[in-house]
Enzyme design. Structure first.
Site, short mmCIF file in Angstrom:
data_model
loop_
_atom_site.label_atom_id
_atom_site.label_comp_id
_atom_site.label_asym_id
_atom_site.label_seq_id
_atom_site.Cartn_x
_atom_site.Cartn_y
_atom_site.Cartn_z
N ASP A 194 0.81 -1.22 0.00
CA ASP A 194 0.00 0.00 0.00
C ASP A 194 0.84 1.27 0.00
O ASP A 194 0.38 2.30 -0.49
CB ASP A 194 -1.00 0.00 1.15
CG ASP A 194 -0.39 -0.30 2.51
OD1 ASP A 194 0.84 -0.42 2.61
OD2 ASP A 194 -1.16 -0.41 3.48
N ASP A 226 3.58 0.68 13.02
CA ASP A 226 2.84 -0.59 13.00
C ASP A 226 3.48 -1.73 13.78
O ASP A 226 2.78 -2.52 14.39
CB ASP A 226 2.59 -1.07 11.57
CG ASP A 226 1.75 -0.09 10.75
OD1 ASP A 226 0.98 0.65 11.37
OD2 ASP A 226 1.89 -0.08 9.53
#
Length: 882
Positions: free
Chosen positions: A71, A481
């Site tokens: 992404d 993350d």
């Protein structure tokens, strides 16, 4: 969990040309700056994965040719010999940073050398540039770009649906692209070189995740989400007649054309109330399979169904493996076994707890089995075993209670593909890695198949901060993350990310310069402390205590001796503590949200910066005083560091294109700053070991110097600069952090936003390079002048290996007939003596297989005429000139 990641400093930058073209020399090319170039070898500090992989694409014609899209971190190609992934978009440059977000990817089943990528990261204002379709005729080794008049969203909601981009399997010059934001369906008839909207396509989509979102992120229309061809309705060289298109519209999700895209209609009898995430056609038995969810994903989804459409009869059949009332997830991952028609698999992509689920049917969806089932709740029986020994951090250091297990099968499992040539190989993407198996058919016999990470080479972390202490581990990182890692060996995957506590994102970390076993890190966490300390160089951590009001990590600084800390968290003002954060006191004289750093010699001195003002504390962070220094950047896109070993010496980088922007230096603890005149823009600053014979530490920066954007090194306190990356190694946005290695001259660690930590080593410590060996065999050269203006020109050179043996290094020579002079050359090294020019490979493009080619380009000066060179020699061998 995979979080949305947003750039900050570069959102105001205008989009430019895709990397690979030379940066134009601008007005900031000051006369007093000297720029040279060095050849560097670039690698990743291995993490293996670390981010969401929303798409995996196998070529349907050639065995072992597969691609993965991420992404925000570009696209990758599978290397079967090493079972690793090769990055394909490191050439994307600073101005085009949004093109590292890949919303869709298509591999040509007619000509496997061709691959296409639809790129662009955000459809709202966060990404200032429009999207593009990149096309490659060499499997992603190089790209050409077709700009689009709208944005694409590789990191937007719905990015796991697809594929939005598809190549006609019969007439491969025809491609379709589904667009978001109400822009409709687009088509190319010239192999992706140009695009036009399909004007008569009846539905642009209407689904938005959250209409109330004023940022435009969750309120964007997710648009056209997949295109699927029925290859059985065409013949080689003629356009496929039947095409299915998925639309983000719960009442009208599937459309079809039966006349090669001339007309379109809603498929009759289709289910409603759900979004069709995927549409996969098994032409061998005439079934179109569809995976539905009530949400667009990749995080949300509470209900879902699987349907089968018989293309010959128009019959719709609900083939869902569980009753609708029993779903708490949507379906998305969807694949068929091309070797075994009737075998289909799907994923419960949004099943977060206790795990994701994989479903498999060998009778076209008539009956199903699951990857795991409950025996007696909460106990589970698994059809698989997990082996994460190659990426042990995938356990997350967790010790969950049943029915949860660690490691999990995954989450956000929207990419699922069975190898079209090998029924035993299956890969699927998660929010953290690519998992796969090579014994999948054991599932059908009742034996356990083995799931392992298949992700080596794919590095997808977003980097917020870096530290390379003078002793202990060479590198510690603050990552989005996955928190961050301590690397004791850059070539090996660390056993675990930072734990105790596990921050979802680490925003800042620091160590005590004279006591480097003492570390501190801060970060984001849904609940729990936002600060942690280590007394063993980051090997083990313990949580501190938050001051009142803290909502996020912010920035943190450790005193030079490790005796105190200053923290500027989100949600609260700047704080200081002695010891390890059991109690905090508010600092005075400095605004909330300031960036904080420490002096690397005096343990009582700390620094801060906010909105154009520099702040100094000489009492351990208790009180700060604003410096009278002026002319600093007015915004907050600034990073600064104090020089190790020298009290009060500070370097500051940052700014914006509409104001002060560059690199500043202070030798009086920030009382005054001097701007380096030769640096037009700078976004990071770091220090490393001094060069042989030099007394001052080496400077590193991500900057624009002499009109050129790149990663630069200076060994003489910024008087001269060496660009150490090249146009093939740009990694989009590199503005978060940089540091040299205090123990290895020339080594630099560079942050990226989705390509992990890249580090570079200089080819040698003394300058110059070894002679490149002369290859043998036939060769062809294409010399093309791509632009010409008064006194200057730009040219591209393609060197092709037309012999039967691979080259390991190359050297190409030619002579200019009209006195032309090269002013800048990229993707190769060069020397010019008079009219004679020699271009040599750089470290990454020396290997040229038989039948392959390598390209480089340059700008030059000319007067009178600008004739092309008449001949070229590869070493002593003459090449055919095209």
């Amino acid at each position: 969990m995979r979080r949305t990641r947003i750039l900050t400093a570069v959102l105001a930058l205008a989009a430019g040309l895709l990397a690979g073209a030379p940066p134009a020399l601008g007005a900031d090319a000051a006369k007093d700056v000297s720029i040279t170039a060095d050849t560097y070898t670039w690698k990743n500090a291995r993490v293996d994965g670390g981010g969401f992989v929303p798409g995996i694409v196998f070529n349907r014609k050639e065995r072992n040719l597969a691609y993965a899209r991420t992404d925000i971190g570009g696209a990758y190609r599978w290397q079967q010999s090493s079972k690793t992934w090769t990055p394909l978009m490191d050439s994307v440059g600073w101005d085009d940073w949004g093109h590292t977000g890949v919303v869709s990817l298509a591999s040509d089943s007619v000509d496997p050398d061709r691959v296409y990528a639809a790129v662009g990261t955000y459809t709202n204002s966060w990404d200032p540039g429009n999207g593009a379709v990149l096309r490659s005729a060499d499997r992603g080794a190089s790209w050409r770009k077709a700009d689009l008049p709208f944005k694409l969203g590789g990191n937007m909601p719905g990015r796991g649906m697809g594929e939005r981009l598809a190549v006609d399997p019969n007439r491969n010059s025809v491609l379709y692209l589904g667009a978001p934001s109400g822009k409709g369906l687009w088509r190319s008839t010239d192999s992706g070189a140009s695009w036009s909207q399909v004007a008569n396509f009846p539905n642009v989509g209407n689904y938005v995740q959250d209409p109330s979102d004023t940022s435009g992120y969750a309120s964007d229309n997710q648009g056209i989400v997949w295109v699927t061809f029925d290859e059985s309705t065409g013949t080689a060289g003629t356009a496929t007649r039947t095409i299915y298109v998925g639309v983000a519209d719960k009442d009208n999700a599937v459309y079809r054309s039966t006349d090669a895209g001339a007309t379109w209609s809603r498929v009759a009898g289709q289910p409603t109330g759900y979004l069709a995430h995927k549409g996969v056609l098994d032409a061998a038995n005439g079934y179109l399979y569809l995976a539905y969810s009530d949400k667009g994903g990749p995080y949300d989804g509470g209900k879902g169904r699987l349907w089968r459409y018989a293309t010959g009869t128009g019959t719709w059949t609900d083939i869902s493996p569980v009753a609708e009332a029993d779903t708490y997830y949507g379906f998305s991952g969807l694949t068929v076994d091309r070797q075994r028609p009737g075998t289909v698999m799907a994923t419960a992509y949004s099943s977060w707890w206790p795990d994701t689920q994989l479903f498999r049917s060998t009778d076209s969806g008539g009956t199903w089995t699951k990857a795991w089932d409950y025996t007696s709740y909460p106990d589970r029986a698994n059809r698989y075993t997990m082996d994460v020994s190659s990426s042990p951090w995938l356990t997350w250091g967790a010790n969950p209670s049943p029915p949860e297990q660690t490691p999990k099968l995954g989450w956000m499992t929207e990419a699922l593909e069975i190898d079209p040539f090998d029924s035993n190989r299956m890969m699927y993407g998660t929010g953290a890695t690519i998992y796969g198996t090579e014994d999948l058919t054991k599932w059908d016999g009742g034996d356990r198949f083995t799931v392992r990470p298949m992700v080596q080479g794919l590095e997808e972390t977003a980097v917020n901060d870096l530290a390379s202490p003078p002793s202990g581990a060479p590198l510690l990182s603050a990552l989005g993350d996955v928190g961050g890692f301590r690397h004791t060996d850059l070539a090996k995957v660390p056993s675990m990310m930072f734990t105790q506590p596990n921050f979802t994102t680490t925003t800042s970390l620091d160590f005590a310069e004279t006591s480097p076993n003492t570390f501190v890190r801060v970060g984001d966490l849904d609940s729990g402390p936002h600060i942690a300390f280590s007394t063993d160089n980051g090997a083990n951590w313990f949580a501190g205590t938050d001051p009142s009001g803290v909502s996020g990590g912010g920035t943190v600084a450790a005193a030079a001796d490790g005796g105190r800390f200053v923290w500027s968290p989100a949600g609260a003002g700047v704080q200081y503590t002695t010891g390890f954060g059991t109690s905090w006191q508010a600092s005075s004289g400095i605004p909330a949200g300031a960036v904080v750093e420490s002096d690397r010699v005096d343990p009582k001195v700390f620094y801060g910066f906010k909105s154009g003002k520099f702040y100094v504390s000489s009492d351990g962070g208790a009180t700060f005083t604003a410096s009278s220094a002026s002319g600093l950047p007015s915004g907050d896109s600034v990073r600064f560091k104090a020089l190790p070993g020298t009290k009060g010496e500070v370097w500051l980088a940052g700014g914006a294109t509409d104001g002060a922007y560059g690199l500043w230096h202070s030798t009086d603890a920030g009382a005054t700053f001097t701007k380096l005149s030769g640096v037009g823009q700078a976004d990071t600053i770091g220090f490393g070991k001094a060069a042989p014979g030099a007394s001052y530490q080496t400077l590193y920066t991500s900057a624009k110097i002499g009109g050129v954007r790149g990663i630069f090194r200076s060994t003489d306190k910024g008087a001269t600069w060496t660009r150490i990356n090249d146009d093939a190694h740009q990694w989009g946005w590199t503005g978060a952090a940089i540091t040299g290695d205090p123990r290895v001259y020339g080594r630099v660690y560079v942050s990226t936003n989705g390509r992990g930590v890249v580090y570079g080593d200089t080819s040698d410590a003394g300058g110059g390079t070894d002679p490149t060996p002369a290859p043998t065999g036939a060769c062809t050269v294409t010399y093309r002048i791509t632009n010409q203006w008064s006194g200057g020109f730009q040219a591209d050179v393609q060197l092709s290996n037309t012999g039967s043996s691979a080259w390991d290094g190359w050297s190409l020579g030619w002579s200019f007939a009209d006195g032309q002079r090269i002013t800048q050359l990229w993707n190769a090294e060069y020397t010019q003596s008079g009219s004679a020019v020699t271009a040599r490979n750089v470290s990454w493009n020396g290997g040229v297989a038989a039948g392959s080619s390598v390209s480089f380009g340059f700008t030059g000066s000319w007067s009178g005429t600008n004739a092309r060179p008449a001949s070229f020699k590869l070493g002593e061998q003459s090449c055919t000139v095209v």
